[in-house]
Design a protein around this motif. Structure first.
Motif, PDB file in Angstrom:
ATOM      1  N   THR A   1       0.839  -1.195   0.000  1.00 51.77           N
ATOM      2  CA  THR A   1       0.000   0.000   0.000  1.00 51.77           C
ATOM      3  C   THR A   1       0.874   1.245   0.000  1.00 51.77           C
ATOM      4  OG1 THR A   1      -1.784  -1.107   1.198  1.00 51.77           O
ATOM      5  CG2 THR A   1      -1.764   1.291   1.243  1.00 51.77           C
ATOM      6  N   VAL A   2       0.515   2.197  -0.866  1.00 50.24           N
ATOM      7  CA  VAL A   2       1.161   3.503  -0.884  1.00 50.24           C
ATOM      8  C   VAL A   2       0.072   4.558  -0.725  1.00 50.24           C
ATOM      9  CG1 VAL A   2       3.039   2.702  -2.374  1.00 50.24           C
ATOM     10  CG2 VAL A   2       1.018   3.774  -3.399  1.00 50.24           C
ATOM     11  N   ALA A   3       0.481   5.781  -0.441  1.00 51.99           N
ATOM     12  CA  ALA A   3      -0.486   6.858  -0.244  1.00 51.99           C
ATOM     13  C   ALA A   3      -0.077   8.085  -1.051  1.00 51.99           C
ATOM     14  CB  ALA A   3      -0.593   7.216   1.236  1.00 51.99           C
ATOM     15  N   TRP A   4      -1.069   8.751  -1.609  1.00 51.81           N
ATOM     16  CA  TRP A   4      -0.853  10.026  -2.285  1.00 51.81           C
ATOM     17  C   TRP A   4      -1.485  11.101  -1.415  1.00 51.81           C
ATOM     18  CZ3 TRP A   4       1.913  12.171  -6.064  1.00 51.81           C
ATOM     19  CH2 TRP A   4       1.530  13.415  -6.553  1.00 51.81           C
ATOM     20  N   VAL A   5      -0.690  12.029  -0.935  1.00 46.89           N
ATOM     21  CA  VAL A   5      -1.152  13.092  -0.044  1.00 46.89           C
ATOM     22  C   VAL A   5      -1.077  14.405  -0.803  1.00 46.89           C
ATOM     23  CG1 VAL A   5      -0.720  14.296   2.121  1.00 46.89           C
ATOM     24  CG2 VAL A   5      -0.318  11.835   1.974  1.00 46.89           C
ATOM     25  N   GLU A   6      -2.189  15.152  -0.786  1.00 46.35           N
ATOM     26  CA  GLU A   6      -2.240  16.347  -1.620  1.00 46.35           C
ATOM     27  C   GLU A   6      -2.854  17.520  -0.872  1.00 46.35           C
ATOM     28  OE1 GLU A   6      -3.317  17.487  -6.240  1.00 46.35           O
ATOM     29  OE2 GLU A   6      -4.057  15.632  -5.369  1.00 46.35           O
ATOM     30  N   THR A   7      -2.239  18.703  -1.087  1.00 42.62           N
ATOM     31  CA  THR A   7      -2.809  19.965  -0.632  1.00 42.62           C
ATOM     32  C   THR A   7      -3.252  20.714  -1.885  1.00 42.62           C
ATOM     33  OG1 THR A   7      -0.716  21.183  -0.774  1.00 42.62           O
ATOM     34  CG2 THR A   7      -1.169  20.010   1.282  1.00 42.62           C
ATOM     35  N   GLY A   8      -3.651  21.961  -1.731  1.00 44.68           N
ATOM     36  CA  GLY A   8      -4.091  22.724  -2.891  1.00 44.68           C
ATOM     37  C   GLY A   8      -2.969  23.077  -3.841  1.00 44.68           C
ATOM     38  N   TYR A   9      -1.703  22.912  -3.436  1.00 42.35           N
ATOM     39  CA  TYR A   9      -0.585  23.371  -4.249  1.00 42.35           C
ATOM     40  C   TYR A   9       0.400  22.282  -4.644  1.00 42.35           C
ATOM     41  CZ  TYR A   9      -2.294  27.880  -2.678  1.00 42.35           C
ATOM     42  OH  TYR A   9      -3.103  28.966  -2.415  1.00 42.35           O
ATOM     43  N   SER A  10       0.388  21.168  -3.943  1.00 47.09           N
ATOM     44  CA  SER A  10       1.374  20.149  -4.261  1.00 47.09           C
ATOM     45  C   SER A  10       0.884  18.783  -3.800  1.00 47.09           C
ATOM     46  CB  SER A  10       2.725  20.471  -3.587  1.00 47.09           C
ATOM     47  OG  SER A  10       2.588  20.451  -2.181  1.00 47.09           O
ATOM     48  N   GLY A  11       1.549  17.745  -4.300  1.00 51.24           N
ATOM     49  CA  GLY A  11       1.218  16.389  -3.906  1.00 51.24           C
ATOM     50  C   GLY A  11       2.491  15.603  -3.628  1.00 51.24           C
ATOM     51  N   GLU A  12       2.363  14.569  -2.814  1.00 49.47           N
ATOM     52  CA  GLU A  12       3.520  13.747  -2.456  1.00 49.47           C
ATOM     53  C   GLU A  12       3.108  12.286  -2.415  1.00 49.47           C
ATOM     54  OE1 GLU A  12       6.594  13.031   1.323  1.00 49.47           O
ATOM     55  OE2 GLU A  12       5.007  14.544   1.434  1.00 49.47           O
ATOM     56  N   LEU A  13       3.921  11.432  -3.023  1.00 50.75           N
ATOM     57  CA  LEU A  13       3.694   9.994  -2.967  1.00 50.75           C
ATOM     58  C   LEU A  13       4.436   9.434  -1.768  1.00 50.75           C
ATOM     59  CD1 LEU A  13       2.400   7.585  -4.444  1.00 50.75           C
ATOM     60  CD2 LEU A  13       4.574   7.295  -5.673  1.00 50.75           C
ATOM     61  N   VAL A  14       3.708   8.850  -0.829  1.00 51.88           N
ATOM     62  CA  VAL A  14       4.295   8.285   0.386  1.00 51.88           C
ATOM     63  C   VAL A  14       4.381   6.775   0.209  1.00 51.88           C
ATOM     64  CG1 VAL A  14       4.092   8.071   2.889  1.00 51.88           C
ATOM     65  CG2 VAL A  14       3.242  10.129   1.734  1.00 51.88           C
ATOM     66  N   GLN A  15       5.596   6.213   0.239  1.00 51.75           N
ATOM     67  CA  GLN A  15       5.780   4.797  -0.037  1.00 51.75           C
ATOM     68  C   GLN A  15       6.364   4.022   1.147  1.00 51.75           C
ATOM     69  OE1 GLN A  15       7.040   3.953  -4.267  1.00 51.75           O
ATOM     70  NE2 GLN A  15       7.817   6.050  -4.130  1.00 51.75           N
ATOM     71  N   GLU A  16       7.013   4.711   2.087  1.00 55.12           N
ATOM     72  CA  GLU A  16       7.616   4.023   3.218  1.00 55.12           C
ATOM     73  C   GLU A  16       6.527   3.459   4.127  1.00 55.12           C
ATOM     74  OE1 GLU A  16       8.254   7.073   2.309  1.00 55.12           O
ATOM     75  OE2 GLU A  16      10.289   6.969   1.485  1.00 55.12           O
ATOM     76  N   THR A  17       6.750   2.274   4.655  1.00 55.23           N
ATOM     77  CA  THR A  17       5.724   1.557   5.415  1.00 55.23           C
ATOM     78  C   THR A  17       5.221   2.328   6.632  1.00 55.23           C
ATOM     79  OG1 THR A  17       6.630  -0.572   4.725  1.00 55.23           O
ATOM     80  CG2 THR A  17       5.203  -0.570   6.651  1.00 55.23           C
ATOM     81  N   THR A  18       6.132   2.845   7.451  1.00 60.25           N
ATOM     82  CA  THR A  18       5.726   3.498   8.692  1.00 60.25           C
ATOM     83  C   THR A  18       4.865   4.737   8.455  1.00 60.25           C
ATOM     84  OG1 THR A  18       7.659   2.640   9.879  1.00 60.25           O
ATOM     85  CG2 THR A  18       6.537   4.568  10.824  1.00 60.25           C
ATOM     86  N   PRO A  19       5.260   5.682   7.582  1.00 66.55           N
ATOM     87  CA  PRO A  19       4.393   6.841   7.321  1.00 66.55           C
ATOM     88  C   PRO A  19       3.029   6.443   6.742  1.00 66.55           C
ATOM     89  CG  PRO A  19       6.615   7.276   6.549  1.00 66.55           C
ATOM     90  CD  PRO A  19       6.562   5.829   6.899  1.00 66.55           C
ATOM     91  N   VAL A  20       3.000   5.421   5.878  1.00 62.58           N
ATOM     92  CA  VAL A  20       1.727   4.977   5.314  1.00 62.58           C
ATOM     93  C   VAL A  20       0.823   4.437   6.413  1.00 62.58           C
ATOM     94  CG1 VAL A  20       0.623   3.266   3.816  1.00 62.58           C
ATOM     95  CG2 VAL A  20       2.618   4.529   2.998  1.00 62.58           C
ATOM     96  N   GLU A  21       1.386   3.658   7.331  1.00 70.47           N
ATOM     97  CA  GLU A  21       0.587   3.096   8.426  1.00 70.47           C
ATOM     98  C   GLU A  21       0.043   4.201   9.341  1.00 70.47           C
ATOM     99  OE1 GLU A  21       3.174   0.286  10.262  1.00 70.47           O
ATOM    100  OE2 GLU A  21       2.657  -1.336   8.867  1.00 70.47           O
TER     101      GLU A  21
END
Length: 280
Positions: free
Chosen positions: A224-244
């Protein structure tokens, strides 16, 4: 093994190949852009933009061209490949788009806007215009976003859950008719077996994802990965601990949301309100 060479010599890039086929078909027919427009019914400049690769157009115009040229759905197939091609999106989104296309399940939270896979063309266009897009680039991005909707409509489409902040549903389109169409589309999508829509009411108060739109993607291998987005930018989160950590926040937000049935009734109620407002 030697690399396979292209047999036809035509472009292998979906967008370029689509434009190339349009030009070849018209030249073989021996007609001008204006001649195509007179028969098919759209403006000649639109066909010119499509043949030059400046825009992909929409499915209706492509289906009409398939009928005109007698290509039996070939152009629509090429169009679908072109709009689904990750290179249609900005560089920072491309890796995410590949992962989204491969996902077996997706779960999402929205603070401000509907997710792209649930947007109507009119909603996407107004949102992208507010972001500064216009002309051919706007047309291309709207078509690409509509191509993403096919993910959920496919027979083997991924399981999808979204938690929509009430603020998302209280931010209508400028055109009341287009807003009602978006609400109807949302209600219809919520009836699909693979789609769950929940509403997070304002009364829920502050929570761990207050300022973040988030999409979780589970791949076929279980990662599982996560895409985190604000109104100006986005970030792909792939590390296990931050995703959890994000998943824990998501689970707590889901506990605050209305049930799927309560959410369906909420959306239907908003649609009824919008219909009443338009008739007064």
């Amino acid at each position: 093994m030697p690399q396979r060479r292209a047999i036809t010599g035509r472009s292998q890039e979906p967008r370029a190949r689509f434009a190339e086929e349009l030009r070849l078909l018209r030249h073989r027919r021996g007609v001008s852009l204006r001649g195509v427009a007179e028969v098919v019914g759209w403006d000649a400049s639109q066909f010119g933009k499509m043949e030059n690769g400046h825009t992909l157009g929409g499915p209706e115009i492509v289906e009409a061209l398939d009928q005109y040229y007698g290509t039996g759905g070939m152009l629509l197939t090429l169009w679908e490949l072109a709009v689904a091609d990750p290179t249609q999106f900005k560089e920072r989104y491309r890796h995410y788009m590949v992962l989204e296309a491969e996902a077996v399940s997706m779960w999402h939270h929205a603070n401000s806007n509907l997710p792209g896979v649930l947007q109507t063309p009119e909603y996407a266009a107004e949102l992208l215009k507010e972001g500064g897009l216009a002309g051919p680039e706007l047309d291309t991005q709207v078509a690409a976003r509509m191509g993403r909707r096919e993910l959920l409509l496919a027979p083997d489409g991924p399981q999808f859950r979204t938690i929509l902040s009430e603020a998302v549903l209280r931010s209508p389109l400028r055109d009341p008719g287009e807003w009602r169409a978006q609400l109807r589309h949302l209600s219809e999508m919520g009836e699909r077996a693979n789609v769950i829509i929940q509403v997070l009411p304002w009364a829920a108060g502050l929570h761990g994802l207050t300022n973040t739109d988030t999409m979780f993607l589970r791949g076929p291998g279980g990662r599982t990965v996560a895409w985190v987005e604000t109104g100006y930018s986005g970030e792909l989160v792939q590390e296990t601990t931050p995703v959890e950590r994000l998943q824990l926040r998501y689970d707590r937000v889901r506990d605050l949301a209305l049930s799927p049935e309560e959410s369906r009734q909420f959306i239907v109620g908003m649609l009824e309100e919008a219909s009443c407002e338009s008739s007064t």
